[in-house]
Design a protein around this motif. Sequence first.
Motif, PDB file in Angstrom:
ATOM      1  N   VAL A 106      28.779  31.638  39.673  1.00 21.74           N
ATOM      2  CA  VAL A 106      29.492  30.786  40.623  1.00 21.74           C
ATOM      3  C   VAL A 106      28.603  30.702  41.850  1.00 21.74           C
ATOM      4  N   ALA A 107      28.018  29.527  42.063  1.00 28.99           N
ATOM      5  CA  ALA A 107      27.003  29.410  43.114  1.00 28.99           C
ATOM      6  C   ALA A 107      26.901  27.979  43.605  1.00 28.99           C
ATOM      7  N   ALA A 108      26.868  27.818  44.902  1.00 31.50           N
ATOM      8  CA  ALA A 108      26.585  26.524  45.507  1.00 31.50           C
ATOM      9  C   ALA A 108      25.088  26.415  45.736  1.00 31.50           C
ATOM     10  N   PRO A 109      24.527  25.209  45.653  1.00 33.90           N
ATOM     11  CA  PRO A 109      23.087  25.052  45.909  1.00 33.90           C
ATOM     12  C   PRO A 109      22.706  25.608  47.269  1.00 33.90           C
ATOM     13  N   GLY A 110      21.580  26.320  47.289  1.00 28.95           N
ATOM     14  CA  GLY A 110      21.090  26.886  48.529  1.00 28.95           C
ATOM     15  C   GLY A 110      21.703  28.216  48.913  1.00 28.95           C
ATOM     16  N   GLN A 111      22.578  28.757  48.055  1.00 30.47           N
ATOM     17  CA  GLN A 111      23.204  30.044  48.339  1.00 30.47           C
ATOM     18  C   GLN A 111      22.868  31.051  47.249  1.00 30.47           C
ATOM     19  N   ASP A 112      22.676  32.297  47.635  1.00 35.05           N
ATOM     20  CA  ASP A 112      22.399  33.351  46.664  1.00 35.05           C
ATOM     21  C   ASP A 112      23.665  33.712  45.916  1.00 35.05           C
ATOM     22  N   LEU A 173      34.814  28.985  36.488  1.00 35.84           N
ATOM     23  CA  LEU A 173      34.162  30.027  35.703  1.00 35.84           C
ATOM     24  C   LEU A 173      34.535  31.430  36.136  1.00 35.84           C
ATOM     25  N   ARG A 174      34.874  31.625  37.408  1.00 38.43           N
ATOM     26  CA  ARG A 174      35.109  32.982  37.884  1.00 38.43           C
ATOM     27  C   ARG A 174      36.292  33.633  37.172  1.00 38.43           C
ATOM     28  N   ALA A 175      37.362  32.877  36.952  1.00 37.00           N
ATOM     29  CA  ALA A 175      38.522  33.441  36.267  1.00 37.00           C
ATOM     30  C   ALA A 175      38.165  33.821  34.839  1.00 37.00           C
ATOM     31  N   MET A 176      37.402  32.961  34.155  1.00 39.46           N
ATOM     32  CA  MET A 176      36.989  33.264  32.784  1.00 39.46           C
ATOM     33  C   MET A 176      36.115  34.509  32.752  1.00 39.46           C
ATOM     34  N   LEU A 242      40.398  30.279  26.873  1.00 34.80           N
ATOM     35  CA  LEU A 242      39.352  29.950  27.835  1.00 34.80           C
ATOM     36  C   LEU A 242      39.890  29.477  29.177  1.00 34.80           C
ATOM     37  N   THR A 243      41.185  29.262  29.275  1.00 36.89           N
ATOM     38  CA  THR A 243      41.730  28.712  30.515  1.00 36.89           C
ATOM     39  C   THR A 243      42.812  29.628  31.081  1.00 36.89           C
ATOM     40  N   PRO A 244      42.457  30.848  31.475  1.00 37.02           N
ATOM     41  CA  PRO A 244      43.464  31.730  32.065  1.00 37.02           C
ATOM     42  C   PRO A 244      43.887  31.206  33.428  1.00 37.02           C
ATOM     43  N   SER A 245      45.146  31.434  33.768  1.00 36.62           N
ATOM     44  CA  SER A 245      45.572  31.102  35.123  1.00 36.62           C
ATOM     45  C   SER A 245      44.901  32.079  36.085  1.00 36.62           C
ATOM     46  N   LEU A 246      44.802  31.681  37.347  1.00 33.01           N
ATOM     47  CA  LEU A 246      44.198  32.576  38.329  1.00 33.01           C
ATOM     48  C   LEU A 246      45.011  33.857  38.460  1.00 33.01           C
ATOM     49  N   ALA A 247      46.339  33.754  38.329  1.00 34.87           N
ATOM     50  CA  ALA A 247      47.182  34.943  38.428  1.00 34.87           C
ATOM     51  C   ALA A 247      46.923  35.890  37.269  1.00 34.87           C
ATOM     52  N   ALA A 248      46.789  35.346  36.056  1.00 36.29           N
ATOM     53  CA  ALA A 248      46.519  36.190  34.891  1.00 36.29           C
ATOM     54  C   ALA A 248      45.153  36.849  35.009  1.00 36.29           C
ATOM     55  N   ALA A 249      44.157  36.081  35.456  1.00 35.38           N
ATOM     56  CA  ALA A 249      42.824  36.644  35.645  1.00 35.38           C
ATOM     57  C   ALA A 249      42.845  37.710  36.738  1.00 35.38           C
ATOM     58  N   ALA A 250      43.600  37.467  37.798  1.00 29.73           N
ATOM     59  CA  ALA A 250      43.686  38.423  38.897  1.00 29.73           C
ATOM     60  C   ALA A 250      44.298  39.734  38.435  1.00 29.73           C
ATOM     61  N   CYS A 251      45.375  39.655  37.664  1.00 27.02           N
ATOM     62  CA  CYS A 251      46.014  40.880  37.160  1.00 27.02           C
ATOM     63  C   CYS A 251      45.057  41.645  36.258  1.00 27.02           C
ATOM     64  N   LEU A 289      30.511  50.540  34.142  1.00 26.86           N
ATOM     65  CA  LEU A 289      31.864  50.408  34.677  1.00 26.86           C
ATOM     66  C   LEU A 289      31.839  49.984  36.141  1.00 26.86           C
ATOM     67  N   TYR A 290      30.971  50.601  36.933  1.00 28.12           N
ATOM     68  CA  TYR A 290      30.879  50.231  38.340  1.00 28.12           C
ATOM     69  C   TYR A 290      30.326  48.815  38.497  1.00 28.12           C
ATOM     70  N   GLU A 291      29.386  48.448  37.656  1.00 27.86           N
ATOM     71  CA  GLU A 291      28.819  47.090  37.723  1.00 27.86           C
ATOM     72  C   GLU A 291      29.884  46.050  37.393  1.00 27.86           C
ATOM     73  N   TRP A 292      30.623  46.268  36.301  1.00 26.94           N
ATOM     74  CA  TRP A 292      31.655  45.305  35.889  1.00 26.94           C
ATOM     75  C   TRP A 292      32.809  45.278  36.863  1.00 26.94           C
ATOM     76  N   ARG A 293      33.073  46.415  37.504  1.00 25.38           N
ATOM     77  CA  ARG A 293      34.137  46.448  38.507  1.00 25.38           C
ATOM     78  C   ARG A 293      33.847  45.442  39.619  1.00 25.38           C
ATOM     79  N   LEU A 294      32.587  45.376  40.077  1.00 24.39           N
ATOM     80  CA  LEU A 294      32.230  44.509  41.192  1.00 24.39           C
ATOM     81  C   LEU A 294      31.948  43.075  40.757  1.00 24.39           C
ATOM     82  N   SER A 295      31.483  42.888  39.530  1.00 23.56           N
ATOM     83  CA  SER A 295      31.099  41.545  39.074  1.00 23.56           C
ATOM     84  C   SER A 295      32.312  40.621  39.044  1.00 23.56           C
ATOM     85  N   ASP A 296      32.135  39.423  39.569  1.00 15.46           N
ATOM     86  CA  ASP A 296      33.184  38.391  39.574  1.00 15.46           C
ATOM     87  C   ASP A 296      34.430  38.820  40.338  1.00 15.46           C
ATOM     88  N   GLY A 297      34.240  39.665  41.324  1.00 13.52           N
ATOM     89  CA  GLY A 297      35.330  40.069  42.195  1.00 13.52           C
ATOM     90  C   GLY A 297      35.895  41.434  41.849  1.00 13.52           C
TER      91      GLY A 297
END
Length: 326
Positions: A106-112, A173-176, A242-251, A289-297
């Motif tokens: 998840v990235a906008a042009p010009g941003q890391d 993509l972030r929720a997925m 492939l299309t989880p709701s944001l709430a389902a992904a958040a939980c 585990l620590y890597e996946w914990r931080l990845s994608d929020g």
Amino acid sequence: MMDIQELVEPFARMLQAIAPASTVRAIEQGARIDALWAEIAGSGYLDALVAERDGGAGLDGLCAHGLWQELGRHIVPLPVGETMIARALLAGAGVPAPGGPIALAVAAPGQDAMVPLGRVAEHVLVDDGRQLYLAPAASARGEPTGVAGDLGASMRWETLEGLAWIARPECGLRAMAAVLRAALIAGAADHLVTVTAGYCNDRVQFGKPIGRQQALQQNLAVMAEEALAARIASQIGCASGLTPSLAAAACAKSVASAAAVRIAATAHAVHGAIGISHDHDLQLYTRRLYEWRLSDGSEGYWNDLLGGAMLASADTAVDFARLHCR
């Protein structure tokens, strides 16, 4: 209807044969990924989520969860789950998928952007908030994260213009990716519960296995509860495919990320100093585990999002969970 285990068991056997800890270590240290990727690509599992009309297996989210959990259980050092998602999205849009590994960003042009497994990806499916672009990994300015053994990368695209693109799903993509990370955490956590319990039975102090100590038994019980919570939460997140709701992904991601920290801490507390040694496999799992914990929020990111959605809803907490977190 095929039993999920009929699909998952051969996948697990394949991963056990081709991705032992020695292979994970070698790839972390810069070994080529070609042979491992060829085995996985040749198995046909990369098209597991591609619709049957597009030449894939058309599997649902719960089947995908079983496969992703095995990827976590074997800490496969390649973006296999990410490639499954990318190939399904590309096929659904009529865009041919490249043959190599595809990471998600998840990235906008010009941003890391921090891209998990970006160092071993040939392409990256990039969500800029409006569309999804298929970008060659070499087209980005990429740098290692600096974390020992981390295969992720900090990547930046100055522009995405001129690249192949497809419509962005509503959830993005972030929720997925978050649901995928939750399933990976669940797989690695389940493995660590088994390994740690086995260590307690084998390690003898003062003439008896340390697993007979009531305090350790209690820690193992809590560890197993955390692993089960991660598994259930990630299954709920995967239930809508492939299309989880944001709430389902958040939980899913919130529960799994919080569990990852406690499971890693308990595993190291039980193993003691040997668990942090380079030659012991435990550190391979807890680093993931620590890597996946931080990845994608992390859990903090998703808890903020979930709390905001609940406050904006007229539903009670129970009704909100029942209606939206699935």
